[in-house]
Design a protein around this motif. Sequence first.
Motif, short mmCIF file in Angstrom:
data_model
loop_
_atom_site.label_atom_id
_atom_site.label_comp_id
_atom_site.label_asym_id
_atom_site.label_seq_id
_atom_site.Cartn_x
_atom_site.Cartn_y
_atom_site.Cartn_z
N VAL A 268 32.68 36.84 34.32
CA VAL A 268 31.69 37.15 35.34
C VAL A 268 32.44 37.39 36.64
O VAL A 268 33.25 36.56 37.06
N GLU A 270 32.23 38.88 40.77
CA GLU A 270 31.49 39.40 41.92
C GLU A 270 32.02 40.79 42.28
O GLU A 270 33.23 40.98 42.42
N THR A 288 28.33 40.89 39.19
CA THR A 288 27.23 40.18 39.83
C THR A 288 27.47 40.10 41.33
O THR A 288 28.56 40.42 41.82
#
Length: 496
Positions: A268, A270, A288
């Motif tokens: 995951v 950013e 994300t």
Amino acid sequence: MAVSVGTDRLGLATLRRLPEQSRPLVRPGTVPAGIVHLGLGAFHRAHQAVYTEAAIGAAGGDWGIVGVAPRSTALVEALAAQDALFSVSTLAADRSETRVIGALAGVRHAASDPAAVVALLADPAIRVVTLTVTEKAYQLDPVSGGLRADEELTLDLTTDRPPVTVPGLLVRGLLARTAAQAGPIALVSCDNLPANGRRLRGLVQQSLTLAGVPDAVLDSLAAQVSFPGTMVDRIVPASTAETLAAARAALGVADLAAVAAEPYTQWVVEDDFPGGRPQWERAGAVLTTDAGPWERLKLRGLNGVHSAVAYLGAVAGCETIADTLALPGLTDVLRRLVAEDVAASFTPPDGVRVTEYGDQALARFANPAIRHRTLQVAMDGSQKLPQRVLHTAVDLRAQGRSAYWAALVVAAWLRFLDGRADDGTALPLDDPLADRLTAALASAGDTPAGTVQALFALPEVFPTALADDDGFRTDVAGWLAALRTHGVLATLAGAA
């Protein structure tokens, strides 16, 4: 880069001999470098390198990786002799598959040639720097997040000597990059730190301040450098002779940089990359705006449970994590840890049930093909426990709730620090605070309460909220008394 050696070794000259399903998606030398990675260990090779190669294969881009090993010359030499090729074996209980990865565009050794690493960081072609250097290399206090400026780091930041620390390398590289007007760059921590992007930003900012960098340069760097947060997940044990033998059997040639890993993998990230990035989402990564909930899920629901298994297993005399999970009563205790402590301590990502995530983690840990040693997971406990376990306890106690099962994990670590397993086998202590921990234990006396008092007085490990929490300390001392008096098996039997 060195030329491959012989015809019995993985390299460009032997690619045609590999089984078709094992050949790399990217041929080294055909994709220019756009990424520098600090920390060329097994995890990076089985995780970010795999994602990056798949992204290049799917969407192209000049995103080859220059891998930098901070210490290991053996790994650099092995990869250089193999034209930067290595294999990843994916091991499930009933099957395995091995594939060669070609994402590396080169390798460097930081300790012997730090100037070359600084020059790489200042190269306009490099737009992303990723790091897997383990918690201790950040030289941050795991409780406060402040920079621990020891003598080596201070010399790196206040003199012209070649840098030897990770913060020193980063600061020298960023300053050289600013001087060269090389353009924007993202520094991406892929280590198991809470808020790892913000932690890395704080490390860099504090290091620049210690270095006495002028305000104008600080302003330029603030506008040019981003620090995306991430969550990384894949179980990758240290490579062994068995790892190398299995890779040779699968490939038909020797691979001295082979790694093995479980099938599960997650990343995951950013999405904050001012200079661009590979299309990692094409390789299955989740992009994300906030990796925080995912970080807490993994640190507490997977890494914290992993540490619990490691310390209880090591004290019980188990060699591997999978072996430990066969101990009677352990799985029930771990499920209660997740359901009653971890799940109540934070808000998970949308759509995620923490208990289901915990059950998935236990199934992954039980994979018999992944021989992850308890002593390997038990390393550096003083650096790992704050974010993996103590933050869970702090958040629960702030809500007025018990942290009973988290207290068991802390007690298991303290019992591990005693240095002997239940059967008398020596338990080596591999920890950057080993001297402090040993001295605290020596001053503690023989009682569990004394041990808790002495160790909880270490501010580098225990936050004040727990050090002053009589209820939590009492729970830890109770568990430690049971572990010392009755051993792991009897303690687990009585826990339910």
